[in-house]
Design a protein around this motif. Structure first.
Motif, PDB file in Angstrom:
ATOM      1  N   ILE A   1      -2.183   2.732  -8.518  1.00  0.00           N
ATOM      2  CA  ILE A   1      -1.558   3.647  -7.559  1.00  0.00           C
ATOM      3  C   ILE A   1      -0.086   3.290  -7.520  1.00  0.00           C
ATOM      4  O   ILE A   1       0.281   2.141  -7.309  1.00  0.00           O
ATOM      5  CB  ILE A   1      -2.159   3.468  -6.162  1.00  0.00           C
ATOM      6  N   PRO A   2       0.780   4.283  -7.762  1.00  0.00           N
ATOM      7  CA  PRO A   2       2.211   3.955  -7.854  1.00  0.00           C
ATOM      8  C   PRO A   2       2.716   3.328  -6.556  1.00  0.00           C
ATOM      9  O   PRO A   2       2.422   3.803  -5.473  1.00  0.00           O
ATOM     10  CB  PRO A   2       2.891   5.306  -8.097  1.00  0.00           C
ATOM     11  N   GLY A   3       3.414   2.250  -6.750  1.00  0.00           N
ATOM     12  CA  GLY A   3       4.020   1.608  -5.589  1.00  0.00           C
ATOM     13  C   GLY A   3       3.175   0.516  -4.968  1.00  0.00           C
ATOM     14  O   GLY A   3       3.711  -0.448  -4.455  1.00  0.00           O
ATOM     15  N   ILE A   4       1.882   0.674  -5.016  1.00  0.00           N
ATOM     16  CA  ILE A   4       1.127  -0.369  -4.336  1.00  0.00           C
ATOM     17  C   ILE A   4       0.121  -1.087  -5.221  1.00  0.00           C
ATOM     18  O   ILE A   4      -0.546  -1.996  -4.785  1.00  0.00           O
ATOM     19  CB  ILE A   4       0.405   0.185  -3.089  1.00  0.00           C
ATOM     20  N   GLY A   5       0.032  -0.720  -6.446  1.00  0.00           N
ATOM     21  CA  GLY A   5      -0.822  -1.498  -7.331  1.00  0.00           C
ATOM     22  C   GLY A   5      -2.296  -1.216  -7.130  1.00  0.00           C
ATOM     23  O   GLY A   5      -2.683  -0.150  -6.694  1.00  0.00           O
ATOM     24  N   ASN A   6      -3.139  -2.177  -7.470  1.00  0.00           N
ATOM     25  CA  ASN A   6      -4.561  -1.927  -7.334  1.00  0.00           C
ATOM     26  C   ASN A   6      -5.252  -3.101  -6.685  1.00  0.00           C
ATOM     27  O   ASN A   6      -4.651  -4.144  -6.435  1.00  0.00           O
ATOM     28  CB  ASN A   6      -5.191  -1.624  -8.695  1.00  0.00           C
ATOM     29  N   PHE A   7      -6.518  -2.902  -6.434  1.00  0.00           N
ATOM     30  CA  PHE A   7      -7.304  -3.867  -5.668  1.00  0.00           C
ATOM     31  C   PHE A   7      -7.303  -5.243  -6.304  1.00  0.00           C
ATOM     32  O   PHE A   7      -7.271  -6.261  -5.628  1.00  0.00           O
ATOM     33  CB  PHE A   7      -8.743  -3.332  -5.577  1.00  0.00           C
ATOM     34  N   SER A   8      -7.340  -5.239  -7.597  1.00  0.00           N
ATOM     35  CA  SER A   8      -7.356  -6.510  -8.326  1.00  0.00           C
ATOM     36  C   SER A   8      -6.136  -7.333  -7.969  1.00  0.00           C
ATOM     37  O   SER A   8      -6.214  -8.523  -7.710  1.00  0.00           O
ATOM     38  CB  SER A   8      -7.396  -6.194  -9.820  1.00  0.00           C
ATOM     39  N   GLU A   9      -5.003  -6.679  -7.961  1.00  0.00           N
ATOM     40  CA  GLU A   9      -3.777  -7.394  -7.627  1.00  0.00           C
ATOM     41  C   GLU A   9      -3.811  -7.888  -6.194  1.00  0.00           C
ATOM     42  O   GLU A   9      -3.390  -8.987  -5.890  1.00  0.00           O
ATOM     43  CB  GLU A   9      -2.570  -6.467  -7.782  1.00  0.00           C
ATOM     44  N   TRP A  10      -4.313  -7.038  -5.281  1.00  0.00           N
ATOM     45  CA  TRP A  10      -4.311  -7.426  -3.880  1.00  0.00           C
ATOM     46  C   TRP A  10      -5.200  -8.640  -3.666  1.00  0.00           C
ATOM     47  O   TRP A  10      -4.849  -9.561  -2.946  1.00  0.00           O
ATOM     48  CB  TRP A  10      -4.795  -6.284  -3.005  1.00  0.00           C
TER      49      TRP A  10
END
Lengths: 101, 183, 675
Positions: free
Chosen positions: C497-506
């Motif tokens: 998702i542009p700007g906020i990345g994805n769940f993996s990163e979070w």
């Protein structure tokens, strides 16, 4: 004159006054003995004054006060004696023992 | 001062005589069988004290004693004696029977006081008195330094006066009160 | 008490936020529900909604923090920890309490608070006119607080505290309708099974903590990452014990037996605790100590994967023969927990936890929907339902959405999370398990279709007039349906998702790297296989239980003859547990009873006898004679002295005067000679 002669005289009078206080049965005589004692005290006072020679004559002034108070005391004392006599028809101190256990 | 010196001074003879008479009178005060006699002996004793005062150059006080004590107080006493007893004769029951304790006590008092005096004032002499204490000095003292005790004593006299009158008042019965009108 | 901020760990994944208002005050989330618990107990009875206002208020405030932290983690990454030192043994073994804010815990904060809030609101409608509603919300708040303490725990000790807290709340809430003994038994069963597992948890915690001298997760993770010697020596044992503890809470085979019985509690409880949050605590624990397994204890992973796989499949089958709709969902939950556990055990950190995340939403949705239906027909059994889709449209459609998500149908959330698991299993080399998982997808779709068909299609078999539930219950359903549809987009392979990345990163914002990688692109074969299995399940299920089936009786009696008794009796696992319990408990209880009667009672009786005789002695001798004697003696003495002394008062003045003079003389003597 020695101071002591007056003091011993006064002591003797005082003691006689005590004797009279404890021995006499008439109230008036008791009062009389008290007067004796006061007189003895007066002698003491004047004698000391004579020795010390204060500028205000303190001893004599005190003696005057003692005399005055003695006079007042006698006045009241006799009034009381009068009342007692009126109520009990007797001035015998042995009979005045109501305030006891 | 040795006894010889003491007895040598005339003043001390006078003292001995007067002192002796005073003590004798005092003794009679407390042992007389007659009440009136006792009162009169007190007069003598007080007179003796007045003389002693004169000897000690307390002239004013001496005459005060005579005036007040003998003149007023003892007269009062005689009135009191008259009012409080019917028989004026000898009264045998005047003393209480047990005299031992009082004698002891008075003896002890005398000894104690005597010893204390001797111990403390062994050889104090009364110096040559010269002029008698003037009334002026006494007056100034009474109304100057001792003005407050003076006033207080006046109050005492006032209180005694009022008290005496109040105490000795005859309680009137209601009937008598009514007759005499409310006071 | 020290205020420690631990962010500059050597290997920490970069995070933009390490302090600031929201992080520093995040502890309020842990405390507020407990405060609500106490408040509701105090004043809940008098309030209009029996304390629900307080509970919802607390969770609403918490949700604010949860959401803000979630968004902050999305955009910048948050990594911090605040602890208070409470006690200290020796010089380095400390007992600290506090809170962690990192990727994993933020996900849980968001989840617990938001889903909790929605379920609480639903519960206001569901529990209306029920008994003890104030106690309900109090215990529910206690649960929420304990769960947050658990997920926010910076060390194993606080985690255990939270763990026990949720266990306690679960006990209260399962046995909520305790007037019926069966409910009490269910509560006891849950508590005891969990207690057995907790032995493992506590032992594991002790072993690990003492090995490295700290219970702190950050330090443990760092130690694991650095392949520390002392930790490595105990990693396998400690890890295995921790997993044993997780098995109890997350209902892995064979410690799953308590979860179906736990459906005795009110439906909101089942939705929140036994589907979305409490049961996920075990998976969370595995996620929290992931570095331990990843870097030191990878040898035992196959065993853990195996247990997860058994759970996943075998228990899923049980959902096929259950009549109670809540039991169907319960078995489904156990099965999905098997998915999560197996994924995490295999090394799929993101996969397992992402499935936890999505599962929470659609499973809660399914439970709330079931609750809506139960409320309408006043029965839990699907044999009393049927044909409800016309009477309860909103419930129907949201239930369908939840079921499709659970089954894993593109493009709903469940599809993405299940796919991720399949990818992870394949990637880590557990191919056989992967196929079991695909088969499990088939079973899932199969039993969910059965559930939907029996409940909402066909003809209504009950006696009442069911109608749609009030808005306070249906709006939460919609609120949960939306994430069930959309949240899959958080972790689409190969896309961000542009700007906020994805769940993996979070999720990866941790103090050490988890060694997890986001897939580069979607594996079409796997995704296709999973989808196919699910669609097949739906199709077959519809064929068997759908509208076209000839008679009602035949519909209800679909069974695999050989397997049916096995399934009906839930593999006899319950009976085994009963047997073990009864076999050991009997003699143990008898022995303890003997000790109690002969040893303890004689001590107690002896003490009582001693006390009694001492008491009578004290009374008779000490008090009656001694103390009273003294008192009476004093009185008599005063009396006697008085009688004697009053003879002094003769009333005669001269005697008084004599005394006077004597006294004066004595004083004079005193002063002259002595002083």
């Amino acid at each position: 004159m020695l101071l002591n002669q007056f003091l011993i005289l006064a002591a003797a009078m005082f003691s006689l006054g005590i004797y009279g206080l404890l021995v006499r049965r008439n109230i008036v005589l008791i009062l009389l003995s008290v007067e004796l004692m006061l007189a003895a005290v007066n002698i003491n006072l004047i004698a000391f004054e004579a020795v010390l020679r204060t500028s205000d004559a303190i001893g004599q002034v005190f003696a005057v006060f003692v005399i005055t108070v003695a006079a007042a005391e006698v006045g009241i004392g006799l009034a009381i004696v009068l009342m007692i006599f009126r109520n009990r028809k007797s001035a015998n101190v042995d009979e005045l023992d109501l305030m006891r256990w | 001062m040795s006894f010889a010196d003491w007895i040598g001074a005339p003043v001390n003879w006078v003292f001995l005589v007067v002192g002796f008479l005073t003590l004798l009178s005092a003794l009679k005060v407390v042992t007389a069988k007659n009440v009136v006699h006792a009162a009169l002996f007190l007069v003598a004793a007080l007179g003796g004290t007045a003389v002693l005062f004169l000897m000690l150059s307390a002239e004013f006080v001496a005459w005060v004693v005579v005036l007040v004590y003998i003149g007023a107080v003892l007269v009062l006493f005689l009135f009191g004696i008259m009012i409080t007893r019917a028989p004026t004769g000898k009264d045998v029951g005047l003393d209480s029977p047990n005299k031992l304790l009082p004698a002891l006590l008075s003896g002890a008092t005398f000894l104690l006081l005597g010893w204390a005096s001797l111990d403390a004032f062994g050889t104090t002499e009364i110096a040559d008195l010269g002029e008698a204490t003037s009334t002026e000095v006494l007056g100034l003292a009474l109304l100057g330094r001792f003005v407050i005790p003076f006033e207080v004593v006046s109050f005492i006299l006032l209180a005694a006066l009022i008290g005496g009158v109040t105490i000795a008042r005859r309680d009137l019965s209601p009937l008598e009160e009514e007759q005499r009108g409310a006071v | 008490m020290t205020w420690v901020v631990a962010t500059e760990a050597e290997h920490a994944v970069e995070a933009g936020v390490t302090g600031g208002f929201w992080v520093d005050t995040a502890g309020i989330m842990l405390v507020l529900p407990l405060v609500a618990f106490l408040l509701i107990l105090a004043v809940g009875k008098r309030m209009r909604y029996h304390g629900a206002e307080i509970a919802i208020g607390a969770l609403a405030i918490n949700s604010l923090w949860g959401t803000v932290l979630f968004v902050m983690n999305m955009t910048e990454g948050v990594l911090a920890q605040k602890t208070f030192e409470i006690a200290r043994i020796g010089s380095d073994l400390v007992f600290e309490l506090g809170w962690v804010v990192d990727g994993l815990s933020i996900m849980m904060y968001f989840l617990v608070n938001v889903v909790g809030l929605i379920v609480f609101i639903y519960a206001v409608g569901y529990m209306k006119d029920d008994i003890r509603v104030d106690w309900f919300f109090a215990a529910f708040s206690l649960f929420a607080g304990s769960m947050l303490i658990l997920v926010g725990a910076p060390n194993l000790i606080q985690l255990i505290i939270g763990w026990e807290g949720v266990g306690l709340a679960s006990y209260f809430l399962i046995g909520f309708y305790w007037e019926d003994m069966a409910n009490v038994n269910a509560g006891n069963k849950a508590f005891m099974v969990n207690k057995v597992a907790d032995v493992g948890l506590i032992l594991g915690a002790i072993i690990l903590g003492l090995a490295i001298g700290t219970f702190d997760f950050f330090e443990m993770s760092t130690a694991a990452f650095d392949h520390s010697e002392p930790l490595g020596a105990v990693a396998v044992v400690g890890g295995a014990l921790l997993f044993f503890g997780a098995m109890g809470k997350s209902a892995q085979f064979p410690l799953h037996i308590w979860l179906p019985d736990a459906m005795a509690g009110p439906t909101p409880v089942s939705a929140l605790m036994h589907a979305a949050t409490m049961v996920t605590a075990g998976v969370y624990l595995m996620g929290r100590v992931f570095p331990l397994f990843e870097y030191l204890a990878s040898d035992i992973r196959p065993w853990l994967v195996a247990i997860g796989a058994i759970t996943l499949f075998a228990i899923g089958l049980l959902a096929l023969v259950a009549d109670d709709i809540k039991k169907v969902l319960a078995y489904s939950t156990v099965s999905q927990l098997g998915y999560m556990m197996t994924a995490v055990a295999a090394g799929g950190y993101t996969a397992g936890l992402f499935h936890l995340f999505t599962h929470a939403f659609f499973k809660a949705l399914l439970f709330l929907g079931a609750g809506s239906v139960i409320h309408a027909v006043h029965s839990n059994n699907m044999s009393d339902m049927g044909g409800l889709r016309k009477a309860m449209p909103r419930t129907y459609w949201t239930f369908v959405v939840g079921s499709l998500s659970l089954a894993g149908i593109l493009p709903l959330a469940g599809f993405w999370s299940k796919d991720e698991i399949l990818v992870a299993l394949g990637h880590e080399g557990y191919v056989a398990v992967m196929w079991i998982a695909i088969a499990g997808a088939f079973v899932t779709a199969f039993y969910m279709t059965r559930a939907v068909a029996l409940t909402f299609h066909g003809e209504y078999k009950g006696h009442g007039h069911p109608h749609e539930s009030p808005a306070i219950m249906t709006v939460p359903l919609v609120a949960l349906a939306i994430p069930s549809i959309l949240f899959g987009l958080f972790n689409v392979p190969g896309w961000e998702i542009p700007g906020i990345g994805n769940f993996s990163e979070w999720l990866a914002v941790r103090v050490v790297p988890m060694g997890d990688e986001h897939a580069e692109a979607i594996d079409l074969v796997l995704a296709g296989s999973g989808l196919f299995a699910a669609l097949l399940g739906i199709a077959l299920g519809w064929m068997v239980w759908g509208k076209d089936r000839a008679t009602q009786a035949e519909r209800d009696r679909f069974e695999i003859p050989a397997l049916y008794p096995l399934l009906r009796n839930k593999y006899y696992v319950d009976d085994l547990a009963d047997g073990i319990t009864a076999g050991t408990m009997g003699p143990v209880a008898r022995f303890v009873n003997w000790v109690n009667d002969y040893v303890i009672d004689s001590i107690v009786n002896g003490a009582a006898f001693l006390t009694k005789s001492l008491g009578s002695f004290v009374y008779g001798v000490v008090d009656q004679r001694g103390v009273d004697g003294v008192v009476h003696g004093l009185g008599a003495g005063a009396d006697g002295a008085g009688s004697a002394l009053r003879k002094l008062q003769t009333g005669r003045i001269q005697q008084y005067a004599a005394g006077f003079v004597g006294g004066a003389l004595a004083l004079i003597v005193l002063f002259v000679f002595v002083i």
